[in-house]
Every structure is written in structure tokens, then in C-alpha cells.
Scaffold this motif. Structure first.
Motif, mmCIF file in Angstrom:
data_model
loop_
_atom_site.group_PDB
_atom_site.id
_atom_site.type_symbol
_atom_site.label_atom_id
_atom_site.label_comp_id
_atom_site.label_asym_id
_atom_site.label_seq_id
_atom_site.Cartn_x
_atom_site.Cartn_y
_atom_site.Cartn_z
ATOM 1 N N THR A 183 59.294 36.104 70.201
ATOM 2 C CA THR A 183 60.315 36.326 71.227
ATOM 3 C C THR A 183 60.702 34.994 71.847
ATOM 4 N N HIS A 190 67.160 37.159 71.029
ATOM 5 C CA HIS A 190 65.815 37.361 71.590
ATOM 6 C C HIS A 190 64.701 37.111 70.595
ATOM 7 N N GLU A 191 65.011 36.632 69.402
ATOM 8 C CA GLU A 191 63.980 36.405 68.392
ATOM 9 C C GLU A 191 64.152 35.034 67.748
ATOM 10 N N ILE A 264 63.938 45.033 71.783
ATOM 11 C CA ILE A 264 62.936 44.042 71.395
ATOM 12 C C ILE A 264 62.237 44.536 70.132
#
Length: 400
Positions: A183, A190-191, A264
């Protein structure tokens, strides 16, 4: 958590009496700090009770077939053993000096040599990194639509393997991804995939880069916790708050609904970690019962190295290691204060002939002691800073 609290609060007192009986008290160096001589003789190696309060509930209540549980138990015992050897050698040096009638003064040379500590941390980093990279149970689930590719094939030419999970009456399909992604805060996707740091032709060597990163994180965080452990209740309280943060990360990443809602990565098999993390938080809070000002026992390196290593390994497992500078801000600043102080002192000594200092004393908590702040006020304020940093780390799940 309740079981862990019972172990620390009930049996912690018995351990303290045992340590007092064996005269395993702390030797305090004269640093000119307020109240330091009152700590003289306070039992050390109390980290043993923290380790027992984590390991016993985990062994009794967690599923030991899960790779994450095995890995965390190993981290706890491994770094606890390194810290124990260090504490034991310090006490042995004190005992030898006493037998010879020499006035013992604690020095950094006592205990386990720094190179052996680092070697132990590096080897643990290799084990953690290699396990998370090569173990087949360590995967991230990716959404997959079978209707888009009826003859879909992976790189080897075999049909793509996927799993189906029923969520709220709707069937969802996932593929298991064996990628070293993590993350990254404040960005839309987000990665981040560590393989991007290497040229395409070197992608097969990603495991080397990943293991090196894990080694650095484990070593840095465990040493950060070790340096922070200088005031009554400071490292214990900070670690408990960070443990709660990591518990939240593990829960949302291991829950398919919350992972989808927060957009996520969904990491299966994280559920069992809740048992370990609960025991970890319970052990820290329970130990704080005796370690808060004025401390009746110190955790020593036995506890501080283990706490730091646990936090580092958990952050890597839940793939939130890039958030460590946020929620471990206290450990980071304490580490940096020592590095800045030592580097500046050496630089000015070489340039001007005498060493100069940036802080009145390092680590940073001693700087505030020199300024006249009471140690309990410093500890509580560092807890507050940790709470704020943890809140910011959690906010990053949606703040992009």
C-alpha cells in the motif's frame, strides 16, 4: 486480549519478585537526568513477561497451521532471545565486577556486540522476506471476470485458476496473485509493486530486492523501539497504540466487504492475526501496569527488540510497510535524533576540533528531560503524538 492481560498483571508481579530475588536490577549511567538514580536497582528483563503474554495465548487459541501465525511467533521468540542474551551479558558483567570489588559503571560495550545484534535482525529479515515471497499461502486476491476470457491462460499457457466467493448473495470471482505489492499512501491506485523498481529484464530478481527491503524495515523498526525504551511507559504505550492500528489494518484487509468498500487489496488468511495482535496489545497494556511511572520493572532489550520486530513484521504482512514513517513517527524521530546527533558531533569535531551537539542529549526524549520536562509528561505526550499519527495512517485508506 483478556488472557494476555491476566498473564501480565497476575504473573508479572511474581516475575518482578523473582528478578528482585535474583538481584537482576538495572544499572543506571550518570547522565545528569532528573530522577535517574531512583531507577537504580529496578528489575530489568521484564520483556520476558511480554513475550510469554503474547506467545502463550497465541499457541493456545490461534490456528498454528497458518503461515502468518508461525511467522509472528518466530519473530517474537527470535528477537526476544537476542534481547535476552544482551540483557544477560550486561547483568553478567555487573556481577563479575561486583565479585571483583570493582565499582561497576554501565557502558555501551557491555552486552551483546552491536554486530551480532544486527546479524540476528538481518537473518530474521531474510526469513520473513523469503517466507512472504515464496510461501504459497501468502497471496493477494484479485477480482476476476470469467466471462471476459473463457479460454484465458496465464503465462505458462494453462487455464487461469480462480476462486468464487458468495458475498451478500452475489458470487464474486478472484484470482490469487503472487506479487510483492504494498500500500502506498495518498495516491489514487493505492498500490505499488516493488518489481517496478527494477528493469523489466531483472524482474526475476525481485525477491532479492524485496528481502533487502524487509531486512531494512525489521532492523530499523526494532532498533527504533529499542532506542525509544528510555522512559517509564514510553515504548510500551507507543507499541500498544501502534498494535491497535495494525489490528485495524489486518481486519479491513482480511474482510472482503471492507476491502471492497475501501478499495484496498483483499488479503486472505489474515483473520488469525487478530488473535496474535490482541495478545500483543494486551501484553503491552498489562505490562504498562508495572512499567508506568515510577516503573517497578523495565522490559530491557528482551522486550524492546521484540516489540519493534513484531510491529515491523505485522506491517509487512498486512502490506502497510510504507505507512511505517507515519504510524511509527515516534520510533522514526527517536532514531533520527541519534543519527543526527552522532553525525553532527563527528563532523564538527573533525572540522572545528571539538564536537558540537544539535540536541541537549539524544535520543530525543532525553533532550526534553534536559529541558526540564517530567518523564511522565514526555511519555504521555509521545503517546498523544502516536495516536495522531495512527489516526492519520488510518485516514490514508480513503484520503487519496
Amino acid at each position: 486480549m483478556i488472557f494476555s492481560l491476566i498473564i501480565t498483571t497476575v504473573y508479572g508481579k511474581k516475575l518482578i519478585r523473582f528478578l528482585q530475588k535474583k538481584q537482576l536490577g538495572e544499572t543506571v549511567r550518570d547522565l545528569g537526568l532528573a530522577g535517574e538514580q531512583q531507577k537504580k536497582g529496578t528489575p530489568t528483563m521484564g520483556g520476558i513477561i511480554i513475550i510469554l503474554a503474547i506467545v502463550i495465548p497465541t499457541l493456545l487459541l490461534a490456528n498454528l497451521d497458518k503461515v502468518y501465525i508461525r511467522l509472528m511467533v518466530l519473530c517474537t521468540v527470535w528477537l526476544g532471545a537476542i534481547g535476552f542474551i544482551d540483557d544477560y551479558l550486561k547483568l553478567k558483567a555487573k556481577r563479575i565486577a561486583k565479585e571483583k570489588g570493582i565499582d561497576y559503571k554501565k557502558t555501551d560495550a557491555d552486552g551483546l556486540a552491536g554486530k551480532f545484534k544486527i546479524f540476528g535482525q538481518v537473518m530474521l529479515g531474510v526469513i520473513v522476506g523469503a517466507t512472504l515471497y515464496f510461501n504459497d499461502s501468502v497471496v493477494v486476491m484479485r477480482d476476476y471476470d470469467p466471462s471476459q476470457a473463457t479460454i484465458a491462460a496465464n503465462a505458462s499457457g494453462a487455464p487461469v485458476q480462480y476462486d468464487s466467493i458468495v458475498v451478500d448473495g452475489k458470487t464474486r470471482y478472484f484470482t490469487k496473485a503472487k506479487t510483492v505489492i504494498t500500500t502506498i499512501p495518498f495516491v489514487k491506485s493505492h498500490e505499488f509493486n516493488y518489481a517496478r523498481l527494477l528493469p523489466a529484464s531483472w524482474e526475476k530478481y525481485t525477491y532479492i530486492l524485496y528481502i533487502l527491503i524487509v531486512i531494512f524495515i525489521v532492523t530499523a523498526v526494532s532498533n527504533g523501539a529499542n532506542i525509544t525504551d528510555g522512559l517509564d511507559g514510553l515504548a510500551t504505550g507507543v507499541s500498544a497504540i501502534i498494535g491497535i492500528c495494525l489490528g485495524i489494518f489486518a481486519y479491513v484487509s482480511g474482510n472482503i466487504k471492507l476491502a471492497e468498500y475501501l478499495n484496498i487489496m483483499y488479503i486472505p488468511n489474515l483473520g488469525e492475526l487478530s488473535i496474535f495482535i490482541a495478545a500483543f496489545v494486551g501484553a503491552c497494556v498489562g505490562f504498562l501496569w508495572y512499567n508506568s511511572y515510577p516503573a517497578q520493572v523495565f522490559m530491557g532489550d528482551t522486550g524492546s527488540l521484540a516489540l519493534g520486530g513484531i510491529i515491523a513484521a505485522l506491517a509487512i504482512i498486512v502490506r502497510k510497510e510504507l505507512l511505517i514513517p507515519i504510524f511509527c513517527i515516534v520510533f522514526l524521530v527517536e532514531n533520527l535524533s541519534v543519527m543526527i546527533q552522532v553525525s553532527y558531533f563527528k563532523y564538527t569535531k573533525r572540522k572545528y576540533g571539538e564536537g558540537r551537539r544539535v540536541f541537549l542529549m539524544s535520543p530525543l526524549h532525553h533532550h526534553y528531560q534536559k529541558l526540564g520536562y517530567h518523564e511522565s509528561k514526555i511519555a504521555v505526550r509521545f503517546w498523544i503524538v502516536t495516536i495522531l499519527s495512527v489516526a492519520m495512517a488510518i485516514v490514508t485508506l480513503k484520503l487519496r
